[in-house]
Design a protein around this motif. Structure first.
Motif, mmCIF file in Angstrom:
data_model
loop_
_atom_site.group_PDB
_atom_site.id
_atom_site.type_symbol
_atom_site.label_atom_id
_atom_site.label_comp_id
_atom_site.label_asym_id
_atom_site.label_seq_id
_atom_site.Cartn_x
_atom_site.Cartn_y
_atom_site.Cartn_z
ATOM 1 N N LEU A 198 0.812 -1.223 0.000
ATOM 2 C CA LEU A 198 0.000 0.000 0.000
ATOM 3 C C LEU A 198 0.843 1.270 0.000
ATOM 4 C CD1 LEU A 198 -2.598 1.687 0.326
ATOM 5 C CD2 LEU A 198 -2.455 1.274 2.792
ATOM 6 N N PHE A 199 1.845 1.336 0.882
ATOM 7 C CA PHE A 199 2.468 2.643 1.119
ATOM 8 C C PHE A 199 3.348 3.145 -0.032
ATOM 9 C CE2 PHE A 199 1.169 4.767 4.905
ATOM 10 C CZ PHE A 199 0.350 3.813 5.489
ATOM 11 N N ILE A 259 1.360 5.722 9.597
ATOM 12 C CA ILE A 259 1.559 4.447 10.309
ATOM 13 C C ILE A 259 1.622 4.701 11.813
ATOM 14 C CG2 ILE A 259 3.257 2.610 10.787
ATOM 15 C CD1 ILE A 259 1.845 1.971 8.305
ATOM 16 N N ARG A 260 2.323 5.754 12.191
ATOM 17 C CA ARG A 260 2.448 6.070 13.629
ATOM 18 C C ARG A 260 1.056 6.356 14.222
ATOM 19 N NH1 ARG A 260 6.855 9.593 12.997
ATOM 20 N NH2 ARG A 260 7.815 7.814 11.992
ATOM 21 N N HIS A 261 0.274 7.116 13.503
ATOM 22 C CA HIS A 261 -1.090 7.444 13.945
ATOM 23 C C HIS A 261 -1.898 6.152 14.168
ATOM 24 C CE1 HIS A 261 -4.623 10.393 13.650
ATOM 25 N NE2 HIS A 261 -5.164 9.221 13.917
ATOM 26 N N LEU A 262 -1.819 5.258 13.207
ATOM 27 C CA LEU A 262 -2.595 4.014 13.296
ATOM 28 C C LEU A 262 -2.084 3.139 14.445
ATOM 29 C CD1 LEU A 262 -2.788 3.285 9.459
ATOM 30 C CD2 LEU A 262 -4.760 3.705 10.936
ATOM 31 N N MET A 263 -0.763 2.995 14.541
ATOM 32 C CA MET A 263 -0.209 2.118 15.596
ATOM 33 C C MET A 263 -0.415 2.725 16.974
ATOM 34 S SD MET A 263 0.667 -0.664 14.126
ATOM 35 C CE MET A 263 1.346 -1.526 15.538
ATOM 36 N N PRO A 307 3.705 9.499 4.870
ATOM 37 C CA PRO A 307 3.357 8.085 5.091
ATOM 38 C C PRO A 307 3.800 7.539 6.450
ATOM 39 C CG PRO A 307 5.154 8.294 3.494
ATOM 40 C CD PRO A 307 4.610 9.668 3.707
ATOM 41 N N TYR A 308 4.976 7.992 6.941
ATOM 42 C CA TYR A 308 5.455 7.445 8.227
ATOM 43 C C TYR A 308 4.542 7.907 9.366
ATOM 44 C CZ TYR A 308 9.551 6.787 5.275
ATOM 45 O OH TYR A 308 10.376 6.439 4.244
ATOM 46 N N GLY A 309 4.071 9.150 9.272
ATOM 47 C CA GLY A 309 3.170 9.692 10.291
ATOM 48 C C GLY A 309 1.837 8.939 10.310
ATOM 49 N N LEU A 331 12.371 0.545 6.721
ATOM 50 C CA LEU A 331 12.550 0.275 8.158
ATOM 51 C C LEU A 331 11.938 1.385 9.015
ATOM 52 C CD1 LEU A 331 16.152 -1.153 8.742
ATOM 53 C CD2 LEU A 331 13.945 -2.295 9.120
ATOM 54 N N THR A 332 11.921 2.600 8.491
ATOM 55 C CA THR A 332 11.365 3.739 9.242
ATOM 56 C C THR A 332 9.896 3.504 9.606
ATOM 57 O OG1 THR A 332 12.870 5.122 7.976
ATOM 58 C CG2 THR A 332 11.160 6.270 9.194
ATOM 59 N N PHE A 333 9.163 2.752 8.765
ATOM 60 C CA PHE A 333 7.759 2.457 9.089
ATOM 61 C C PHE A 333 7.648 1.660 10.390
ATOM 62 C CE2 PHE A 333 7.249 3.017 4.404
ATOM 63 C CZ PHE A 333 6.231 3.962 4.431
ATOM 64 N N PHE A 334 8.718 0.938 10.729
ATOM 65 C CA PHE A 334 8.668 0.036 11.887
ATOM 66 C C PHE A 334 9.274 0.673 13.143
ATOM 67 C CE2 PHE A 334 8.525 -2.793 8.194
ATOM 68 C CZ PHE A 334 7.503 -3.662 8.549
#
Ligand SMILES: C[S@@+](CC[C@H](N)C(=O)[O-])C[C@H]1O[C@@H](n2cnc3c(N)ncnc32)[C@H](O)[C@@H]1O
Length: 272
Positions: A158-159, A172-176, A168-170, A222-225
């Motif tokens: 998706l990303f 993922i952070r919002h969702l997690m 995009p990284y923000g 890796l930044t997504f994680f």
């Protein structure tokens, strides 16, 4: 749940239908097939890459449900239904699994009936939404998922449809951030690192058709994680990620498909 296909939907290519074509599906239009065929000309492995990505989804979901007892899934960027869909993989291991699907292609909604055939013990739901509005998706998901218990967020292939300006990284952070400890992130993402020339050609072909792809490096993906515990083998090519988990009739053997053919990074992490 069956919805009408909105008028004029097939006039421009869409990522969901290009992917459907590469998986051998029939839910695509001439405009999609034109770009898909040109993509195959430019990057002949596109069908292999799509299938490897889908196989990663099967393995990671089966692993989460069977080996981690995961019973809740939030799948964003679901794609046009292709059996087995995520809930079918999860519910084969955990019949009570609850799954919320989300995609921004109206055609996915039109076919959402195939996503709604949950086991009686479990539940599935669907929301048409854009991942760039994560709060809309979370709000909807709360009626099916219990956010006080672990949820697996799957954002598979998706990303790379989100450029940097979409933060995009923000997202993922919002969702997690909305999910409790013990929740998981399963993510795959296209990269040019395995076959720079081939992938650049596919990006150009997609762009000419109006679909933007942003490839990212190992370091960027890796930044997504960040802030999560990535499990072995870390970020790996889809074709190499935990082949030992494959229980399909025709198992994939190590080395059968190369990273250059699969073109996508994949990983699984847990929230501490
Ligand atoms: C390559 S498909 C992946 C499908 C499925 N996750 C899989 O891996 O088998 C990408 C999906 O992301 C969806 N998508 C693209 N941009 C999106 C966005 N901004 N918000 C929500 N979904 C999006 C597309 O409609 C498409 O269904």
């Amino acid at each position: 749940m069956t919805h009408q296909v909105p008028a004029g939907i097939g006039t421009r290519p869409h990522s969901a239908r290009l992917y459907d074509f590469f998986l051998g599906g029939k839910t695509n239009y001439a405009a999609d097939r034109k770009v898909a065929v040109e993509s195959l000309r430019q990057f002949p492995h596109a069908m292999v890459a799509a299938r490897q990505n889908r196989a990663f989804m099967h393995r990671v979901v089966r692993h989460l449900a069977r080996d981690h007892g995961m019973r809740q899934f939030l799948d964003i960027g679901t794609g046009i239904p292709t059996a087995p869909n995520l809930h079918q993989v999860a519910q084969a291991e955990q019949p009570g699994a609850r799954v919320v699907y989300s995609d921004n292609d109206p055609l996915v909604l039109a076919h959402a009936r195939a996503l709604m055939n949950s086991t009686p013990e479990g539940a599935t739901d669907y929301i048409e939404a854009d991942v760039r509005e994560p709060e809309v998706i979370l709000e909807h998901a709360r009626s099916t998922l219990d956010f006080s218990r672990p949820v697996a967020l799957s954002v598979i292939a998706l990303f790379h449809f989100l450029p940097e300006e979409d933060a995009p990284y923000g997202i993922i952070r919002h969702l997690m951030d909305a999910l409790p400890s013990g929740s998981a992130l399963a993510l795959s993402h296209a990269t040019e690192e395995f076959d720079p020339e081939g992938m650049r050609r596919i990006v150009a072909t997609y762009r000419a058709g109006g679909v933007n792809l942003t490839l990212r490096s190992h370091k960027e993906v890796l930044t997504f994680f960040e802030g999560l515990d990535l499990v072995d083998p870390g970020l790996a090519a889809t074709c190499d990620w935990r082949l030992d988990l494959d229980t399909d009739d025709v198992p994939q053997l190590p080395g059968m498909v190369s990273p250059a053919e699969s073109g996508v990074w994949a990983g699984l992490a847990f929230k501490p």
